[in-house]
Design an enzyme around this catalytic site. Sequence first.
Site, PDB file in Angstrom:
ATOM      1  N   LYS A 289       0.833  -1.216   0.000  1.00  0.00           N
ATOM      2  CA  LYS A 289       0.000   0.000   0.000  1.00  0.00           C
ATOM      3  C   LYS A 289       0.865   1.263   0.000  1.00  0.00           C
ATOM      4  CE  LYS A 289       0.497   1.492   4.377  1.00  0.00           C
ATOM      5  NZ  LYS A 289       0.875   2.829   4.819  1.00  0.00           N
TER       6      LYS A 289
ATOM      7  N   THR B 109      -4.293   5.174   3.212  1.00  0.00           N
ATOM      8  CA  THR B 109      -3.032   5.785   2.785  1.00  0.00           C
ATOM      9  C   THR B 109      -3.138   6.446   1.421  1.00  0.00           C
ATOM     10  OG1 THR B 109      -2.056   3.922   3.959  1.00  0.00           O
ATOM     11  CG2 THR B 109      -0.565   5.348   2.819  1.00  0.00           C
TER      12      THR B 109
HETATM   13  O1  LIG Z   1       0.993   3.142   7.580  1.00  0.00           O
HETATM   14  C1  LIG Z   1       0.416   4.180   7.780  1.00  0.00           C
HETATM   15  C2  LIG Z   1      -1.036   4.261   8.034  1.00  0.00           C
HETATM   16  O2  LIG Z   1      -1.591   3.000   8.237  1.00  0.00           O
HETATM   17  C3  LIG Z   1       1.165   5.447   7.719  1.00  0.00           C
HETATM   18  O3  LIG Z   1       1.334   5.789   6.413  1.00  0.00           O
HETATM   19  P1  LIG Z   1       2.554   6.703   5.968  1.00  0.00           P
HETATM   20  O4  LIG Z   1       3.816   5.961   6.344  1.00  0.00           O
HETATM   21  O5  LIG Z   1       2.385   6.865   4.496  1.00  0.00           O
HETATM   22  O6  LIG Z   1       2.416   7.997   6.718  1.00  0.00           O
END
Ligand SMILES: O=C(CO)COP(=O)(O)O
Length: 328
Positions: free
Chosen positions: A192, A249
């Site tokens: 993701k 995300t």
């Molecule tokens: O894993 C995350 C939310 O579940 C955090 O995402 P980011 O690392 O892109 O900030």
Amino acid sequence: MSMQRKIAVLGGGAWGTALAANSRRAGHDVSLFARNSDTVSEINEARKNSRYLGDVILPEGIAASADAGAVLDQADAVLAVIPAQSLGKALGELRQVIPTAAPVVLCAKGIEQSSGRLMSEVAHDALPEHQIAVLSGPSFAADVARGFPTAVTVAAGNENTAAQLARVLSGPAFRCYSSVDVKGVELGGAIKNVLAIAAGASTGRGFGASAQAALITRGFAELRRLAKTLGARMETIMGLSGLGDLMLTCSSPQSRNYSYGMALGRGEDLTGRPLAEGVATAPIASELCRKLSVKAPIIDATAALLDGRISIDEAVEALLRRPLKNED
Ligand SMILES: O=C(CO)COP(=O)(O)O
Ligand SMILES: NC(=O)C1=CN([C@@H]2O[C@H](COP(=O)(O)OP(=O)(O)OC[C@H]3O[C@@H](n4cnc5c(N)ncnc54)[C@H](O)[C@@H]3O)[C@@H](O)[C@H]2O)C=CC1
């Protein structure tokens, strides 16, 4: 019987601090290992980690220290919240001081670039005597640190271990579901991040919500194909750690991966940005898919874009011009 445990958190960044706050709210004795002495004193004295969590006030009683041995001493469970590309080395260095009876819960989301190993494989190699578990799901550190309602998945190969960890790590506003599908849970978290960079780049370039929806849906098809090939369960991929985290995300600038993609799409300078795990995972995910003959055009295009091999417009054109096919 009291559920109070000693939880040792490794990593004094945004997610480590948020998980320490959550464990404290769940009533545990919590110690946190941070390398940076300013972070240690700020957590202990001001109940803040301003570098990573702004003005969020942490619950009382988190004992931060730069002494990993002291933090890990007598720990009942260990949360490893160190970035994916550093995890193997860090666990190797700490092997002697992590109590063998304590399950090690991996909280990083990524694939090791140098080896193509998932985090559980990295950890099994570094800590062959320990039980390894994974925690993943839609959960921004700032939300969890503030005590906002959140749900995640905790997976371990042993069903009882997974259920026990889910009970221990759940807090007043933090609900952990248990799973035995370790690979499925960690694949969702790793992929993701790559897809969030693609989604952010599309938004940053100025493409609309339709492009966004297409990218997320077709990116999800790539995740499903890869997960199926690697033997993960489809229910896991459809759950919190897969679809749930992908939705979160790929749709919020609060995500560092999505906002990295937005900056890329806008042609901004990318130096000195916060950690975006998808940057290191994209090329190795693309390579893994190629080796396994898994079709992953969006992951491939994201890796090529990050590498500077193609522009966004070229990536989009190449994606749209592929021969028409069945939607599967
Ligand atoms: O894993 C995350 C939310 O579940 C955090 O995402 P980011 O690392 O892109 O900030
Ligand atoms: N921030 C978030 O919202 C979430 C993050 N994650 C994942 O958690 C992992 C960590 O992310 P964040 O804490 O947000 O990153 P961060 O950039 O905020 O902090 C990383 C921390 O790890 C420390 N660190 C790096 N190498 C280390 C080592 N060898 N030993 C000890 N500490 C080390 C750094 O000093 C820093 O304090 C990433 O894989 C991320 O994908 C997962 C869910 C949510």
